[in-house]
Write a protein that holds these residues in place. Structure first.
Motif, mmCIF file in Angstrom:
data_model
loop_
_atom_site.group_PDB
_atom_site.id
_atom_site.type_symbol
_atom_site.label_atom_id
_atom_site.label_comp_id
_atom_site.label_asym_id
_atom_site.label_seq_id
_atom_site.Cartn_x
_atom_site.Cartn_y
_atom_site.Cartn_z
ATOM 1 N N LEU A 259 0.951 -0.909 -0.088
ATOM 2 C CA LEU A 259 0.049 0.002 -0.044
ATOM 3 C C LEU A 259 0.840 1.265 0.058
ATOM 4 C CD1 LEU A 259 -2.654 1.382 0.324
ATOM 5 C CD2 LEU A 259 -2.470 1.202 2.573
ATOM 6 N N SER A 260 1.853 1.400 0.751
ATOM 7 C CA SER A 260 2.771 2.461 0.848
ATOM 8 C C SER A 260 3.383 2.719 -0.663
ATOM 9 C CB SER A 260 4.039 2.213 1.810
ATOM 10 O OG SER A 260 3.385 2.203 3.283
ATOM 11 N N ALA A 261 3.798 1.638 -1.130
ATOM 12 C CA ALA A 261 4.458 1.932 -2.688
ATOM 13 C C ALA A 261 3.621 2.509 -3.573
ATOM 14 C CB ALA A 261 4.891 0.549 -3.132
ATOM 15 N N VAL A 262 2.314 2.689 -3.174
ATOM 16 C CA VAL A 262 1.232 3.320 -4.328
ATOM 17 C C VAL A 262 0.493 4.590 -3.573
ATOM 18 C CG1 VAL A 262 0.850 1.379 -5.596
ATOM 19 C CG2 VAL A 262 -0.507 1.570 -3.553
ATOM 20 N N THR A 263 1.077 4.901 -2.590
ATOM 21 C CA THR A 263 0.690 6.095 -1.686
ATOM 22 C C THR A 263 1.586 7.399 -2.090
ATOM 23 O OG1 THR A 263 -0.148 4.679 0.100
ATOM 24 C CG2 THR A 263 0.074 7.148 0.319
ATOM 25 N N PRO A 264 0.898 8.037 -3.182
ATOM 26 C CA PRO A 264 1.716 9.399 -3.662
ATOM 27 C C PRO A 264 2.179 10.444 -2.268
ATOM 28 C CG PRO A 264 -0.668 9.525 -4.185
ATOM 29 C CD PRO A 264 -0.303 8.098 -3.785
ATOM 30 N N GLU A 265 1.493 10.261 -1.233
ATOM 31 C CA GLU A 265 1.945 11.196 -0.258
ATOM 32 C C GLU A 265 3.165 10.758 0.316
ATOM 33 O OE1 GLU A 265 -2.652 11.706 -0.388
ATOM 34 O OE2 GLU A 265 -1.028 10.124 -0.582
ATOM 35 N N GLN A 266 3.644 9.372 0.158
ATOM 36 C CA GLN A 266 4.955 9.182 0.709
ATOM 37 C C GLN A 266 5.966 9.233 -0.306
ATOM 38 O OE1 GLN A 266 4.983 5.661 3.429
ATOM 39 N NE2 GLN A 266 6.805 4.906 2.443
ATOM 40 N N GLY A 267 6.964 10.043 -0.117
ATOM 41 C CA GLY A 267 7.755 10.381 -1.358
ATOM 42 C C GLY A 267 9.393 10.190 -0.843
ATOM 43 N N TYR A 268 10.086 10.473 -1.710
ATOM 44 C CA TYR A 268 11.534 10.164 -1.424
ATOM 45 C C TYR A 268 12.342 11.370 -2.171
ATOM 46 C CZ TYR A 268 15.576 7.363 -0.335
ATOM 47 O OH TYR A 268 16.733 6.897 0.148
ATOM 48 N N LEU A 269 13.224 11.964 -1.488
ATOM 49 C CA LEU A 269 14.047 13.115 -1.761
ATOM 50 C C LEU A 269 15.510 12.791 -1.794
ATOM 51 C CD1 LEU A 269 15.829 14.892 0.776
ATOM 52 C CD2 LEU A 269 13.598 15.622 0.808
ATOM 53 N N TYR A 270 16.275 13.389 -2.523
ATOM 54 C CA TYR A 270 17.931 13.425 -2.636
ATOM 55 C C TYR A 270 18.301 14.830 -2.586
ATOM 56 C CZ TYR A 270 22.410 13.246 -4.869
ATOM 57 O OH TYR A 270 23.703 13.523 -4.874
ATOM 58 N N LEU A 271 19.239 15.211 -1.788
ATOM 59 C CA LEU A 271 19.660 16.634 -1.638
ATOM 60 C C LEU A 271 21.214 16.443 -1.366
ATOM 61 C CD1 LEU A 271 20.320 17.637 1.541
ATOM 62 C CD2 LEU A 271 17.716 17.453 1.845
ATOM 63 N N THR A 272 21.766 17.651 -1.938
ATOM 64 C CA THR A 272 23.073 17.929 -1.515
ATOM 65 C C THR A 272 23.129 19.497 -1.254
ATOM 66 O OG1 THR A 272 23.752 18.865 -3.758
ATOM 67 C CG2 THR A 272 24.164 16.375 -3.160
ATOM 68 N N ALA A 273 24.186 19.642 -0.197
ATOM 69 C CA ALA A 273 24.347 21.023 0.270
ATOM 70 C C ALA A 273 25.894 21.310 0.731
ATOM 71 C CB ALA A 273 23.422 21.445 1.490
ATOM 72 N N THR A 274 26.273 22.454 0.753
ATOM 73 C CA THR A 274 27.454 22.824 1.396
ATOM 74 C C THR A 274 27.441 23.799 2.709
ATOM 75 O OG1 THR A 274 28.086 23.142 -0.997
ATOM 76 C CG2 THR A 274 29.511 24.123 0.454
ATOM 77 N N ARG A 275 28.536 23.367 3.536
ATOM 78 C CA ARG A 275 28.576 24.054 4.928
ATOM 79 C C ARG A 275 29.354 25.287 4.457
ATOM 80 N NH1 ARG A 275 29.269 26.535 8.860
ATOM 81 N NH2 ARG A 275 29.953 25.822 11.001
ATOM 82 N N ALA A 276 28.335 26.345 4.795
ATOM 83 C CA ALA A 276 28.892 27.744 4.500
ATOM 84 C C ALA A 276 30.329 28.068 5.461
ATOM 85 C CB ALA A 276 27.722 29.017 4.757
#
Length: 276
Positions: A259-276
């Motif tokens: 069920l979770s696999a087809v629930t669009p409200e449960q998503g996934y992100l990939y992010l990158t950032a730099t320590r100022a």
């Protein structure tokens, strides 16, 4: 919508030391989501999970000899791939003594114990000196943290200025329907998940803790099949799961994963950032 499943242990270590070991025996050494290029990509889960690890490695841009912090290291498989790929030194931390022990065993077996070490440490209160790491990643560990902002503050503290951060995390995607809210709440209540952040919340918290050059990608479409594939894999270990939680709970758990696999409200992100 009704989801019949008794609460799993609220402690993160209990989740990974219990059901997590069954997942691992069915799933393989990568305790994380996979990445598929598109619907026509029929890569195995081993290929898909390694592909996501390689995205994280690329995002760090770590140079040979640099020191990298792995926040929520699991059994260390992604960290060992990072060491092999980039020739860096990794320190992994976890609140699971079982996972720390296994990660150190795997590093020794791979002949990488001098490059990768793992220890029991709370990410919200690390004992490392300021500026002692060149890069850091959090690979599906942030959703377990009681205070995501505090963890980001600690990561910022132990990173040197200019240090890179990469995060992969399960998130909440809005707007959230009543049915979707049931699924998201169930995740939090049963899998030691403290909260599912939104992309906007991540942007705010990263900025508040001194991170710049933030790049965030919503890769939900590339990763959403993970739970369905995982459910099929865990079915092959169903007898072990039943022995641990009982027949009814095992059925409920597997149904919920699909069920979770087809629930669009449960998503996934990939992010990158730099320590100022």
């Amino acid at each position: 919508m009704t989801l019949e499943q008794s609460p799993a242990p609220s402690d993160v270590a209990d989740v990974y030391d219990g059901i997590g070991q069954i997942y691992g025996s069915a799933w393989g050494p990568n305790y994380h989501y996979g990445y598929w290029e598109n619907d026509d990509d029929h890569s195995s889960i081993e290929v898909a999970t390694d592909r996501l690890t390689d995205m994280m490695i690329s995002g760090l841009s770590a140079e040979p000899g640099q020191r990298v912090l792995d926040v929520g290291c699991g059994i260390g498989h992604p960290a060992l791939r990072l060491v092999r790929t980039s020739d860096v030194n990794v320190v992994g931390i976890s609140v699971s003594h079982v996972q720390v022990a296994r990660a150190n065993e795997l590093a020794a077996e791979a002949g990488l114990a001098d490059k990768a070490t793992f220890q029991f440490t709370d990410a919200m209160d690390m004992s490392f000196p300021d500026g002692s790491f060149d890069a850091a990643w959090a690979f599906e560990s942030m959703w377990h943290m009681p205070d995501r902002g505090q963890v980001l503050s600690e990561i910022a503290r132990v990173l040197r200025p200019g240090g890179r951060l990469a995060i992969a995390d399960v998130i909440e995607r809005g707007p959230v329907s009543p049915e979707g809210r049931v699924v998201l709440d169930h995740v939090c209540e049963n899998y030691a998940v403290k909260s599912l952040a939104t992309i906007d919340e991540y942007r705010t918290e990263l900025a508040a803790n001194g991170f710049v050059d933030v790049e965030i990608r919503d890769i939900s479409a590339n990763s959403c099949r993970t739970l369905a594939v995982m459910a099929d894999a865990v079915e092959t270990e169903r007898d072990k799961l039943v022995a641990l939680v009982g027949e009814e709970q095992a059925t409920s758990l597997l149904d919920f994963m699909r069920l979770s696999a087809v629930t669009p409200e449960q998503g996934y992100l990939y992010l990158t950032a730099t320590r100022a």
